[in-house]
Design a protein around this motif. Sequence first.
Motif, PDB file in Angstrom:
ATOM      1  N   ARG A 210       0.921  -1.326  -0.090  1.00  0.00           N
ATOM      2  CA  ARG A 210       0.036  -0.117  -0.224  1.00  0.00           C
ATOM      3  C   ARG A 210       0.799   1.229   0.144  1.00  0.00           C
ATOM      4  O   ARG A 210       0.746   2.136   0.851  1.00  0.00           O
ATOM      5  N   PRO A 211       1.861   1.358  -1.000  1.00  0.00           N
ATOM      6  CA  PRO A 211       2.556   2.866  -1.060  1.00  0.00           C
ATOM      7  C   PRO A 211       1.765   3.861  -1.645  1.00  0.00           C
ATOM      8  O   PRO A 211       0.842   3.424  -2.266  1.00  0.00           O
ATOM      9  N   ARG A 212       2.326   4.970  -1.375  1.00  0.00           N
ATOM     10  CA  ARG A 212       1.707   6.096  -2.024  1.00  0.00           C
ATOM     11  C   ARG A 212       2.294   6.254  -3.473  1.00  0.00           C
ATOM     12  O   ARG A 212       1.406   6.598  -4.129  1.00  0.00           O
ATOM     13  N   ARG A 213       3.261   5.736  -3.539  1.00  0.00           N
ATOM     14  CA  ARG A 213       4.147   5.997  -4.883  1.00  0.00           C
ATOM     15  C   ARG A 213       5.163   4.753  -4.994  1.00  0.00           C
ATOM     16  O   ARG A 213       5.631   4.327  -4.004  1.00  0.00           O
ATOM     17  N   VAL A 214       5.174   4.147  -6.185  1.00  0.00           N
ATOM     18  CA  VAL A 214       6.085   3.258  -6.694  1.00  0.00           C
ATOM     19  C   VAL A 214       6.904   3.748  -7.738  1.00  0.00           C
ATOM     20  O   VAL A 214       6.824   4.140  -8.645  1.00  0.00           O
ATOM     21  N   VAL A 215       8.218   3.404  -7.451  1.00  0.00           N
ATOM     22  CA  VAL A 215       9.462   3.644  -8.216  1.00  0.00           C
ATOM     23  C   VAL A 215      10.206   2.470  -8.857  1.00  0.00           C
ATOM     24  O   VAL A 215      10.680   1.685  -8.041  1.00  0.00           O
ATOM     25  N   PRO A 216       9.716   2.231 -10.246  1.00  0.00           N
ATOM     26  CA  PRO A 216      10.549   0.847 -10.696  1.00  0.00           C
ATOM     27  C   PRO A 216      12.045   1.195 -10.838  1.00  0.00           C
ATOM     28  O   PRO A 216      12.563   2.104 -11.431  1.00  0.00           O
ATOM     29  N   TYR A 217      12.821   0.287 -10.651  1.00  0.00           N
ATOM     30  CA  TYR A 217      14.321   0.279 -10.484  1.00  0.00           C
ATOM     31  C   TYR A 217      14.963  -1.100 -10.508  1.00  0.00           C
ATOM     32  O   TYR A 217      14.072  -2.102 -10.532  1.00  0.00           O
ATOM     33  N   SER A 218      16.096  -0.898 -10.144  1.00  0.00           N
ATOM     34  CA  SER A 218      16.886  -2.423  -9.946  1.00  0.00           C
ATOM     35  C   SER A 218      17.191  -3.273 -10.925  1.00  0.00           C
ATOM     36  O   SER A 218      17.134  -4.532 -10.699  1.00  0.00           O
ATOM     37  N   MET A 219      17.346  -2.784 -12.127  1.00  0.00           N
ATOM     38  CA  MET A 219      17.688  -3.760 -13.334  1.00  0.00           C
ATOM     39  C   MET A 219      18.430  -2.963 -14.410  1.00  0.00           C
ATOM     40  O   MET A 219      17.583  -2.518 -15.234  1.00  0.00           O
ATOM     41  N   THR A 220      19.656  -2.644 -14.267  1.00  0.00           N
ATOM     42  CA  THR A 220      20.400  -1.823 -15.380  1.00  0.00           C
ATOM     43  C   THR A 220      21.517  -2.586 -16.021  1.00  0.00           C
ATOM     44  O   THR A 220      22.118  -2.035 -16.960  1.00  0.00           O
ATOM     45  N   MET A 221      21.778  -3.800 -15.761  1.00  0.00           N
ATOM     46  CA  MET A 221      22.715  -4.655 -16.183  1.00  0.00           C
ATOM     47  C   MET A 221      22.108  -5.205 -17.504  1.00  0.00           C
ATOM     48  O   MET A 221      21.151  -5.470 -17.854  1.00  0.00           O
TER      49      MET A 221
END
Length: 438
Positions: A210-221
């Motif tokens: 239940r977050p107010r906001r989601v930030v997609p990340y964690s895969m730049t390889m």
Amino acid sequence: MTSVEYVTHASLCFRHDGRSLLTDPFYWFDPLAASVMQHYPPRRLEPSDLGRIDFLYSSHIHPDHSHPDTLARLRPQVQTVLLPAQRPGLWQRYEGLGFTDVRRLQNGQTEKLSDALEVTSYWSDPVDTCLVVDMGGTVALHCNDCLPTPELASRIGDRHPIDTAFMLYTSAQDLYPFLLPRPHVELARLAGLREQAFLHDQIERVRRLRPRRVVPYSMTMTWFQPEQRWLNGCHRLLPAQFAEAVEKAVPGTVCEVVQPGDVVERDGVRQAIQVDYWGRTLEEYLANIERHCSGPPFQPGRVGDVLERLQSSLQRFVAGIPGFTDLYAFLRRGVGLTVEGVDGPATFFLDLATRRVQQGEGWPVLEVAVPASIVASMLDGHYDPYSLLFLHRARFKLNSLQRLTPEAESNLYLVTFMLILCDNPGDFVSSATVALPA
């Protein structure tokens, strides 16, 4: 001032009340990794760009979250290291690099770092962890590539009013199905099914957190060698696609797409650059990689440099490693191993019936081919076996009439690779990892 900088990959830098907390540093590749992959979107980064690091947290032992070369360069700037408890291998890595102020976080117990900065580490498996960071009432969740169980996600969401959840947006870091010797079209189909299941599970985690906001990340390889660039596709999600799917499935949740260098603040994102390296479609993303990614050729290494050290590892494998009885029974005819290098290949038959290592070919159940440079890195303990397999330079062939599911076959390759070349394979896998026929 409260902010979270997206450094790159799974690394965030939290800044609040004059203190900084850096997570999962993985910035400067060694020559082996640099000949296969790079971070994309790109970011030029020097240790001085991060300034003084009051606290540094690694979620788990995989090198893309506790990279020895990166840690060695950052060590003079780091004051205190925070590590999840019950992870002796991770502690030893930091202590071996000269870090002396190391604090261990217990599962679900809040640690007060300053008057206005608190952290709580959570985990539901023996490897990965996530971290809740409370910055004077502004709460962020650093999930990296941790995939908490539904029960743990509910527990975190019930306990912490999460403002921003930083969450993995793709399953492209998974080794399955690309260990399988299948045509590209079949591998792409299996990877697409995996990605659909991953998205379904992540949406359920968002509902429970239940977050107010989601930030997609964690895969730049990103793979940049011409013959490997197809690995960047295969129906994978992009951050914008993940964000759109989450907002549609969980009304009221806002998603922000970021690139390395961007700074996430309470009311929005401060962009570091105006160029959109991600793109909004997979076609745009792959075209951008073609334009921007290049590097040195892959170096297979020299077979002669590893043969002597390899012998003891092979002898340990054929002698039988406790806890893997079913696997050895399946491989009973033996395993063929070919080490490839610029000085030519060396082939071994690992005879499990006689418990002997023979140079030359036999009639193996499983054939494994590995470049000498990867064998050397494994024997050095510089990378763990998952990360070396992630370079997608090892090849496998199964010679068995017994049918395995694609997942079981992939796991068979993974486990056998570890048993042959890893000093302590039990630290990474168990026999139960492979669902073998009776």
